[in-house]
Design an enzyme around this catalytic site. Structure first.
Site, PDB file in Angstrom:
ATOM      1  CD  GLN A  44      62.633  54.026 137.228  1.00  0.00           C
ATOM      2  OE1 GLN A  44      62.726  53.162 136.369  1.00  0.00           O
ATOM      3  NE2 GLN A  44      63.057  53.841 138.456  1.00  0.00           N
ATOM      4  NE  ARG A  99      67.700  50.067 130.648  1.00  0.00           N
ATOM      5  CZ  ARG A  99      67.055  49.308 131.545  1.00  0.00           C
ATOM      6  NH1 ARG A  99      66.752  48.068 131.266  1.00  0.00           N
ATOM      7  NH2 ARG A  99      66.720  49.808 132.734  1.00  0.00           N
ATOM      8  CG  HIS A 143      61.628  50.232 132.660  1.00  0.00           C
ATOM      9  ND1 HIS A 143      62.611  49.320 132.927  1.00  0.00           N
ATOM     10  CD2 HIS A 143      61.487  50.951 133.795  1.00  0.00           C
ATOM     11  CE1 HIS A 143      63.057  49.473 134.164  1.00  0.00           C
ATOM     12  NE2 HIS A 143      62.387  50.459 134.710  1.00  0.00           N
ATOM     13  CD  GLU A 189      63.130  44.872 136.997  1.00  0.00           C
ATOM     14  OE1 GLU A 189      62.133  45.122 137.675  1.00  0.00           O
ATOM     15  OE2 GLU A 189      64.296  45.057 137.412  1.00  0.00           O
ATOM     16  CG  ASN A 329      67.258  43.949 135.429  1.00  0.00           C
ATOM     17  OD1 ASN A 329      68.130  43.865 134.563  1.00  0.00           O
ATOM     18  ND2 ASN A 329      66.182  44.702 135.291  1.00  0.00           N
ATOM     19  CE1 TYR A 331      68.917  47.378 141.604  1.00  0.00           C
ATOM     20  CE2 TYR A 331      67.353  45.987 140.465  1.00  0.00           C
ATOM     21  CZ  TYR A 331      68.086  47.148 140.529  1.00  0.00           C
ATOM     22  OH  TYR A 331      67.998  48.075 139.523  1.00  0.00           O
ATOM     23  CD  GLU A 397      66.878  47.869 136.126  1.00  0.00           C
ATOM     24  OE1 GLU A 397      66.592  47.863 137.327  1.00  0.00           O
ATOM     25  OE2 GLU A 397      66.059  48.146 135.227  1.00  0.00           O
ATOM     26  CD1 TRP A 440      68.626  51.491 139.851  1.00  0.00           C
ATOM     27  CD2 TRP A 440      68.112  51.551 137.675  1.00  0.00           C
ATOM     28  NE1 TRP A 440      67.549  52.320 139.706  1.00  0.00           N
ATOM     29  CE2 TRP A 440      67.214  52.372 138.380  1.00  0.00           C
ATOM     30  CE3 TRP A 440      67.983  51.431 136.276  1.00  0.00           C
ATOM     31  CZ2 TRP A 440      66.191  53.081 137.753  1.00  0.00           C
ATOM     32  CZ3 TRP A 440      66.967  52.141 135.658  1.00  0.00           C
ATOM     33  CH2 TRP A 440      66.084  52.955 136.392  1.00  0.00           C
TER      34      TRP A 440
END
Ligand SMILES: *[C@@H]1O[C@H](CO)[C@@H](O)[C@H](O)[C@H]1NC(C)=O
Ligand SMILES: *[C@@H]1O[C@H](CO)[C@@H](O)[C@H](O)[C@H]1NC(C)=O
Ligand SMILES: *[C@@H]1O[C@H](CO)[C@@H](O)[C@H](O)[C@H]1NC(C)=O
Ligand SMILES: *[C@@H]1O[C@H](CO)[C@@H](O)[C@H](O)[C@H]1NC(C)=O
Ligand SMILES: *[C@@H]1O[C@H](CO)[C@@H](O)[C@H](O)[C@H]1NC(C)=O
Length: 492
Positions: A44, A99, A143, A189, A329, A331, A397, A440
């Site tokens: 990314q 990270r 990842h 993840e 992680n 969100y 994240e 993140w």
């Protein structure tokens, strides 16, 4: 661009009004040794996808087939060339830790065998740059970006052959970088990668089957379980290797990272409430149960039957306790609806085995930014504490999505970070063993679902600018003030 000052003038020149001394917590409220950082991932951020000997990963294949709105990570944020500038920005922001993830196909282009000297040099340079600025590197090995060559050769994570290749890759990383890297995540993840890559088929390697998804190969009824099983065995194998050959000398820590969605019943029916409990147990327990107790959850074995691979006695011993920390992680929240299990197990995918449907909350569908629901993170931390012997946790994240081309005054991100950091402090005070928080993302980058349409960065990257100039958003100033104990937070 590097170099910005934290003067009130700088804040005001961004049009910020209402800077006040408020906020009911500060960095000093966190235990000593707590690390604050930010995250990125190789595909990314690095770009340079075809440079210096790197070969494609399954993610390159996915984007080049057009599955991410036509966007790719070929250039991304060009972290490969701009790492010095970026580390400088991290130091100025005041990060304790960073990270990042290693691109396996940059380091070992054939998946196994010879090391690419240019790849080795890049990661050594990045690590040395971080260390010389006093920033701890936290590194993940995988990842969503398995080397395509291993996918082509034997199907990647659906084959047991992956265990040997992953362990050797981990060995190279421990040997080459372990003198400086003390925090290793094997798989990032792991639960999301298994589900979305092998059941729903919406992320690399895009394997699934009808009616659960639309892919050219794969089997949604079994492969997520198989991939997850090989992830667990590969993780444990790398962990045991570290323990045996490196731990005494390097004194580092090895963990695995899962994503925890907050599951919220769609309605207040008893059925949805119980289905939500199953979803929680399953999403967290799928990995954490074997890692803690050496076998899959009874709930899973019951609902998936013989589709769940079995551990041999030796494998179970290797997996049990193979965790120095859990990466978590978080969100947003997802609604859970109960679905009766009418089909036999051999016709069900993972969701159907759990007896659920996952639905975006109204909140998520109606607004671009994520709704700010930190109390769910507290519930997840409490759940893990109570069910899995309160493991050491790094939040690797957590962050807020905004439109990429929107303003630098990213108030929704500041509000999101403030709320989640505060909640984590509450959880720590109630006994959770959280040792670090990473937002993140450090920079705007190529996003898994949205490409370049949305972004999470503390720093804006202008992707139309040939120089890919970085500019601090207001959240970068906010985080920096918090980290540097300037004693102010924004009036939010
Ligand atoms: C901060 O204040 C909020 C709202 O009053 C409260 O819910 C939270 O527990 C407080 N957090 C800390 C760390 O004191
Ligand atoms: C499945 O994918 C193919 C190829 O990407 C596409 O042409 C087709 O419309 C898709 N079918 C459904 C039902 O989404
Ligand atoms: C939706 O978001 C708002 C805050 O943004 C929150 O108050 C509310 O509880 C959320 N609803 C759900 C179902 O999470
Ligand atoms: C940002 O992009 C969206 C969607 O492409 C567009 O509707 C909007 O006008 C753009 N905003 C700016 C400030 O360019
Ligand atoms: C705090 O921890 C105790 C003991 O684990 C638990 O019973 C309680 O529910 C926790 N409080 C919150 C707000 O999670």
């Amino acid at each position: 661009m590097s170099g910005f000052s934290f003067s009130l003038f700088a804040l005001m020149s961004l049009g910020l009004v209402g800077v006040v001394v408020c906020g009911n917590f500060s960095r000093d409220d966190f235990p000593s040794g707590f690390s604050f950082g930010a995250s990125s991932s190789a595909y990314q951020t690095e770009g340079a996808a075809n440079e210096d000997g790197r070969t494609p990963s399954i993610w390159d294949t996915f984007t080049h087939a057009g599955y991410v709105k036509g966007a790719t990570g070929d250039r991304a944020s060009d972290g490969y060339h701009k790492y010095k500038e970026d580390v400088q920005l991290m130091a100025e922001t005041g990060l304790d830790a960073y990270r990042f993830t290693i691109s396996w196909s940059r380091l070992i282009p054939n998946g196994r065998g010879p090391i690419n000297p240019k790849g080795l040099q890049y990661y050594n340079n990045l690590i040395n740059e971080l260390i010389s600025h006093g920033i701890q590197p936290h590194v993940a090995l995988h990842h969503f970006d398995l080397p395509e060559i291993l996918e082509d050769e034997y199907g990647g994570w659906v084959s047991r052959k992956i265990i040997k290749d992953f362990t050797e890759y981990a060995n190279v990383c421990f040997r080459e970088f372990g003198d400086r890297v003390k925090h290793w995540t094997t798989i990032s993840e792991a639960n999301a990668f298994s589900l979305s890559g092998y059941d729903w088929g919406v992320t690399p390697p895009r394997r699934c089957s009808y009616p659960y998804g639309n892919c050219s190969r794969g089997d949604s009824t079994t492969e997520a379980y198989i991939a997850a099983h090989h992830i667990l065995l590969s993780h444990a194998s790398a962990y045991r290797l570290y323990e045996k050959n490196y731990k005494d000398k390097q004194h580092g820590f090895v963990g695995i990272t899962i994503i925890a969605h907050a599951f919220v019943p769609l309605t207040d029916s008893k059925e949805d409430e119980i289905a939500t409990k199953r979803a929680n147990e399953f999403f967290i327990g799928w990995f954490l149960h074997p890692l803690t107790f050496g076998d899959y959850l009874p709930l899973m074995k019951k609902s998936a039957g013989s589709k769940i691979p079995a551990f041999t006695v030796q494998e179970s011993e290797s997996v049990t306790g193979s965790l120095n920390f859990l990466g978590l992680n978080y969100y947003f929240a997802v609604n859970i609806k109960h679905i009766p299990r009418t089909l036999p197990p051999e016709k069900r995918d993972v969701k159907a085995d759990i007896g659920i449907q996952l639905l975006a909350t109204k909140n998520i569908t109606s607004q671009f930014e994520y709704p700010i629901t930190p109390w769910y993170l507290a519930e997840i931390l409490e759940y893990v504490k109570q069910h899995y012997y309160n493991p050491l946790i790094y939040i690797y994240e957590n962050g807020q999505k905004t439109r990429h081309n929107s303003t630098l005054e990213d108030w929704p991100r500041i509000e999101y970070l403030h709320a989640h950091i505060g909640t984590i402090l509450d959880s720590i005070r109630n006994g959770s063993n959280v040792k670090g928080y990473f937002t993140w993302s450090f920079l705007d980058c190529f996003e898994l679902i949205d490409g370049y349409e949305s972004s999470y960065g503390l720093y804006y990257v202008d992707f139309d600018d040939p120089e890919l100039r970085r500019q601090p958003k207001l959240s970068a100033y906010w985080y920096s003030h918090f980290l540097k104990r300037k004693g102010i937070t924004m009036d939010i």
